[in-house]
Design an enzyme around this catalytic site. Structure first.
Site, PDB file in Angstrom:
ATOM      1  N   ASP A  24     -14.109   9.264   7.616  1.00 25.67           N
ATOM      2  CA  ASP A  24     -14.211   8.788   8.715  1.00 25.67           C
ATOM      3  C   ASP A  24     -14.943   9.565   9.644  1.00 25.67           C
ATOM      4  O   ASP A  24     -15.866   9.768   9.984  1.00 25.67           O
ATOM      5  CB  ASP A  24     -12.974   8.543   9.569  1.00 25.67           C
ATOM      6  CG  ASP A  24     -12.127   7.055   9.351  1.00 25.67           C
ATOM      7  OD1 ASP A  24     -13.050   6.364   8.950  1.00 25.67           O
ATOM      8  OD2 ASP A  24     -10.681   7.331   9.792  1.00 25.67           O
ATOM      9  N   THR A  74       0.483  -1.371   0.013  1.00 27.76           N
ATOM     10  CA  THR A  74       0.137   0.100   0.128  1.00 27.76           C
ATOM     11  C   THR A  74       1.027   1.484  -0.202  1.00 27.76           C
ATOM     12  O   THR A  74       2.044   1.016   0.949  1.00 27.76           O
ATOM     13  CB  THR A  74      -0.918   0.600   1.317  1.00 27.76           C
ATOM     14  OG1 THR A  74      -1.806   1.023   0.857  1.00 27.76           O
ATOM     15  CG2 THR A  74       0.320   0.413   2.828  1.00 27.76           C
ATOM     16  N   ASP A  87      -8.015  -3.737  -0.527  1.00 25.06           N
ATOM     17  CA  ASP A  87      -8.625  -2.569  -0.805  1.00 25.06           C
ATOM     18  C   ASP A  87      -9.692  -2.363  -0.462  1.00 25.06           C
ATOM     19  O   ASP A  87     -10.500  -3.457  -0.121  1.00 25.06           O
ATOM     20  CB  ASP A  87      -8.853  -3.140  -2.170  1.00 25.06           C
ATOM     21  CG  ASP A  87      -8.864  -2.031  -3.433  1.00 25.06           C
ATOM     22  OD1 ASP A  87      -8.484  -1.032  -3.813  1.00 25.06           O
ATOM     23  OD2 ASP A  87     -10.294  -2.005  -3.376  1.00 25.06           O
ATOM     24  N   ASN A 109      -2.206   5.841   6.522  1.00 25.64           N
ATOM     25  CA  ASN A 109      -2.597   5.682   7.517  1.00 25.64           C
ATOM     26  C   ASN A 109      -3.274   3.862   7.245  1.00 25.64           C
ATOM     27  O   ASN A 109      -3.573   3.251   8.328  1.00 25.64           O
ATOM     28  CB  ASN A 109      -4.325   5.921   6.860  1.00 25.64           C
ATOM     29  CG  ASN A 109      -4.303   7.579   6.751  1.00 25.64           C
ATOM     30  OD1 ASN A 109      -3.924   8.189   8.017  1.00 25.64           O
ATOM     31  ND2 ASN A 109      -3.899   8.119   5.729  1.00 25.64           N
ATOM     32  N   LYS A 110      -3.614   3.413   6.425  1.00 25.81           N
ATOM     33  CA  LYS A 110      -3.533   2.285   6.648  1.00 25.81           C
ATOM     34  C   LYS A 110      -2.898   1.045   7.345  1.00 25.81           C
ATOM     35  O   LYS A 110      -2.431   0.316   7.985  1.00 25.81           O
ATOM     36  CB  LYS A 110      -3.973   1.351   5.188  1.00 25.81           C
ATOM     37  CG  LYS A 110      -4.910   1.741   4.541  1.00 25.81           C
ATOM     38  CD  LYS A 110      -5.198   1.221   3.129  1.00 25.81           C
ATOM     39  CE  LYS A 110      -6.075   1.315   2.016  1.00 25.81           C
ATOM     40  NZ  LYS A 110      -6.377   0.312   0.753  1.00 25.81           N
ATOM     41  N   LYS A 168     -11.631   2.221  16.424  1.00 27.54           N
ATOM     42  CA  LYS A 168     -11.919   2.062  15.260  1.00 27.54           C
ATOM     43  C   LYS A 168     -12.262   0.349  14.740  1.00 27.54           C
ATOM     44  O   LYS A 168     -12.498   0.244  14.518  1.00 27.54           O
ATOM     45  CB  LYS A 168     -11.247   2.773  14.746  1.00 27.54           C
ATOM     46  CG  LYS A 168     -11.990   2.493  13.186  1.00 27.54           C
ATOM     47  CD  LYS A 168     -10.847   4.067  11.953  1.00 27.54           C
ATOM     48  CE  LYS A 168     -11.439   3.781  10.524  1.00 27.54           C
ATOM     49  NZ  LYS A 168     -10.562   4.266   9.838  1.00 27.54           N
ATOM     50  N   ASN A 208      -0.716   3.652   1.516  1.00 27.80           N
ATOM     51  CA  ASN A 208      -1.583   4.722   2.009  1.00 27.80           C
ATOM     52  C   ASN A 208      -0.887   4.532   3.241  1.00 27.80           C
ATOM     53  O   ASN A 208      -1.609   3.235   4.111  1.00 27.80           O
ATOM     54  CB  ASN A 208      -3.007   3.829   1.804  1.00 27.80           C
ATOM     55  CG  ASN A 208      -4.302   4.628   2.502  1.00 27.80           C
ATOM     56  OD1 ASN A 208      -3.646   5.559   3.813  1.00 27.80           O
ATOM     57  ND2 ASN A 208      -5.593   5.118   2.317  1.00 27.80           N
ATOM     58  N   GLY A 216      -9.713   9.285   5.367  1.00 25.87           N
ATOM     59  CA  GLY A 216     -10.720   9.332   3.878  1.00 25.87           C
ATOM     60  C   GLY A 216     -12.321  10.077   4.732  1.00 25.87           C
ATOM     61  O   GLY A 216     -12.086  11.335   4.981  1.00 25.87           O
ATOM     62  N   HIS A 269     -14.203  -2.092   9.223  1.00 20.36           N
ATOM     63  CA  HIS A 269     -14.447  -3.042   8.140  1.00 20.36           C
ATOM     64  C   HIS A 269     -12.619  -3.659   8.396  1.00 20.36           C
ATOM     65  O   HIS A 269     -12.374  -5.056   8.345  1.00 20.36           O
ATOM     66  CB  HIS A 269     -14.386  -2.354   6.683  1.00 20.36           C
ATOM     67  CG  HIS A 269     -13.840  -1.277   6.706  1.00 20.36           C
ATOM     68  ND1 HIS A 269     -13.346  -0.198   7.909  1.00 20.36           N
ATOM     69  CD2 HIS A 269     -12.967  -0.280   5.926  1.00 20.36           C
ATOM     70  CE1 HIS A 269     -13.172   0.849   7.812  1.00 20.36           C
ATOM     71  NE2 HIS A 269     -12.892   0.651   5.920  1.00 20.36           N
TER      72      HIS A 269
HETATM   73  P1  ITT Z   1      -3.571   2.299  -1.790  1.00 20.37           P
HETATM   74  O1  ITT Z   1      -4.568   1.569  -2.574  1.00 20.37           O
HETATM   75  O2  ITT Z   1      -2.060   2.464  -1.902  1.00 20.37           O
HETATM   76  O3  ITT Z   1      -3.224   0.653  -0.485  1.00 20.37           O
HETATM   77  P2  ITT Z   1      -5.467   3.780  -1.280  1.00 20.37           P
HETATM   78  O4  ITT Z   1      -6.016   4.688  -0.366  1.00 20.37           O
HETATM   79  O5  ITT Z   1      -5.876   4.561  -3.106  1.00 20.37           O
HETATM   80  O6  ITT Z   1      -4.070   3.481  -1.000  1.00 20.37           O
HETATM   81  P3  ITT Z   1      -7.512   2.153  -1.948  1.00 20.37           P
HETATM   82  O7  ITT Z   1      -8.114   1.835  -3.755  1.00 20.37           O
HETATM   83  O8  ITT Z   1      -8.029   0.591  -1.052  1.00 20.37           O
HETATM   84  O9  ITT Z   1      -6.323   2.890  -0.455  1.00 20.37           O
HETATM   85  O10 ITT Z   1      -8.982   2.834  -1.260  1.00 20.37           O
HETATM   86  C1  ITT Z   1      -9.491   3.535  -0.582  1.00 20.37           C
HETATM   87  C2  ITT Z   1      -9.721   4.530  -0.222  1.00 20.37           C
HETATM   88  O11 ITT Z   1     -11.380   4.403   0.226  1.00 20.37           O
HETATM   89  C3  ITT Z   1      -9.483   4.995   0.984  1.00 20.37           C
HETATM   90  O12 ITT Z   1      -8.504   6.144  -0.009  1.00 20.37           O
HETATM   91  C4  ITT Z   1     -10.542   5.936   1.617  1.00 20.37           C
HETATM   92  O13 ITT Z   1     -10.883   7.268   0.937  1.00 20.37           O
HETATM   93  C5  ITT Z   1     -11.601   5.066   1.729  1.00 20.37           C
HETATM   94  N1  ITT Z   1     -11.268   4.284   3.044  1.00 20.37           N
HETATM   95  C6  ITT Z   1     -11.197   3.137   2.831  1.00 20.37           C
HETATM   96  N2  ITT Z   1     -11.274   3.270   3.769  1.00 20.37           N
HETATM   97  C7  ITT Z   1     -10.961   3.325   4.482  1.00 20.37           C
HETATM   98  C8  ITT Z   1     -11.457   4.232   6.383  1.00 20.37           C
HETATM   99  O14 ITT Z   1     -11.169   3.271   7.205  1.00 20.37           O
HETATM  100  N3  ITT Z   1     -12.191   5.625   6.842  1.00 20.37           N
HETATM  101  C9  ITT Z   1     -12.007   5.860   5.851  1.00 20.37           C
HETATM  102  N4  ITT Z   1     -12.454   6.288   5.029  1.00 20.37           N
HETATM  103  C10 ITT Z   1     -11.662   4.715   4.185  1.00 20.37           C
END
Ligand code: ITT
Length: 201
Positions: free
Chosen positions: A159, A15, A76, A19-20, A179, A17, A157, A184
């Site tokens: 949240d 990833t 994802d 935050n993840k 959280k 991201n 995101g 999820h």
């Molecule tokens: P990677 O693909 O690099 O992992 P990304 O941010 O592009 O990072 P995704 O394609 O999975 O990830 O998109 C998920 C989006 O959904 C994320 O950018 C947030 O806008 C939203 N999202 C996912 N999980 C969330 C959470 O726990 N809280 C709030 N928003 C979330």
């Protein structure tokens, strides 16, 4: 990419991201050497051309596994809003167009929902793990409602506008630990951790 010596306890979280990564890293068993794409110096964005969270998670995990030959997993995830027939779904990160920005996405979504009484929505996560020749997936879902305006500044995101069912606080008002107990990602993560604990040696 930085020079790394591969060991069987290496595990890449595919990833970009952060935050993840923050939500997940402290739960991974300590014997595992968890590395993010930032840690290995991999900057390229992986194209998410799938139609489902599962397909996109598989694309990301396969891409990194093929490139580096290291066990890896991806996440994802996204928000599905009932009155918008499941939007933004796989487009959650890109909903309001380029440049991708969470605050812009929230404004775009709230505007689309401004006349809507049905505020029901859910967050979903699909984690795909590639472990040797095995491909495993772990899913999580949380139901809730979309608020009319932002509440709280924690998280990332969407949240601040998502209130999980049975709660009076948005995800943006909950600590990361709280959280994770209901989210999820927390649910999918629990199943991933269970698998890693028993199978990743
Ligand atoms: P990677 O693909 O690099 O992992 P990304 O941010 O592009 O990072 P995704 O394609 O999975 O990830 O998109 C998920 C989006 O959904 C994320 O950018 C947030 O806008 C939203 N999202 C996912 N999980 C969330 C959470 O726990 N809280 C709030 N928003 C979330």
């Amino acid at each position: 990419m930085k020079n790394i010596t591969i060991t069987k306890l290496d595990l890449i979280f595919a990833t970009h991201n952060q935050n993840k990564v923050n939500e997940i890293k402290n739960y991974i068993p300590k014997n595992i050497n968890l590395m993010s794409l930032d840690d290995i110096g991999y900057k390229d964005k992986i194209k998410e051309t799938g139609k489902s969270f599962y397909e996109n998670a598989l694309i990301k995990a396969r891409h990194i596994n093929n490139k580096f030959g290291i066990n890896c997993f991806s996440d994802d995830s996204g928000l599905e809003v009932d009155c918008l027939n499941g939007e933004p779904g796989v487009f959650s990160a890109r909903y309001a167009g380029k440049p991708y920005d969470s605050e812009k996405n929230i404004d775009f979504l709230l505007n689309k929902m401004k006349n809507s009484k049905n505020r029901n929505a859910n967050f979903k996560t699909c984690i795909v793990l590639i472990h040797g020749n095995d491909v495993k997936f772990f899913e999580g879902k949380v139901e809730g409602k979309i608020l009319n305006k932002r509440k709280g500044t924690k998280g990332f995101g969407y949240d601040s506008i998502f209130m999980p069912k049975g709660f009076k606080n948005s995800f943006g008002e909950l600590s990361m630990t709280k959280k994770n107990k209901i989210s999820h990602r927390g649910i999918a993560l629990k199943n991933l951790i269970n698998y890693l604990t028993h199978n990743f040696h």
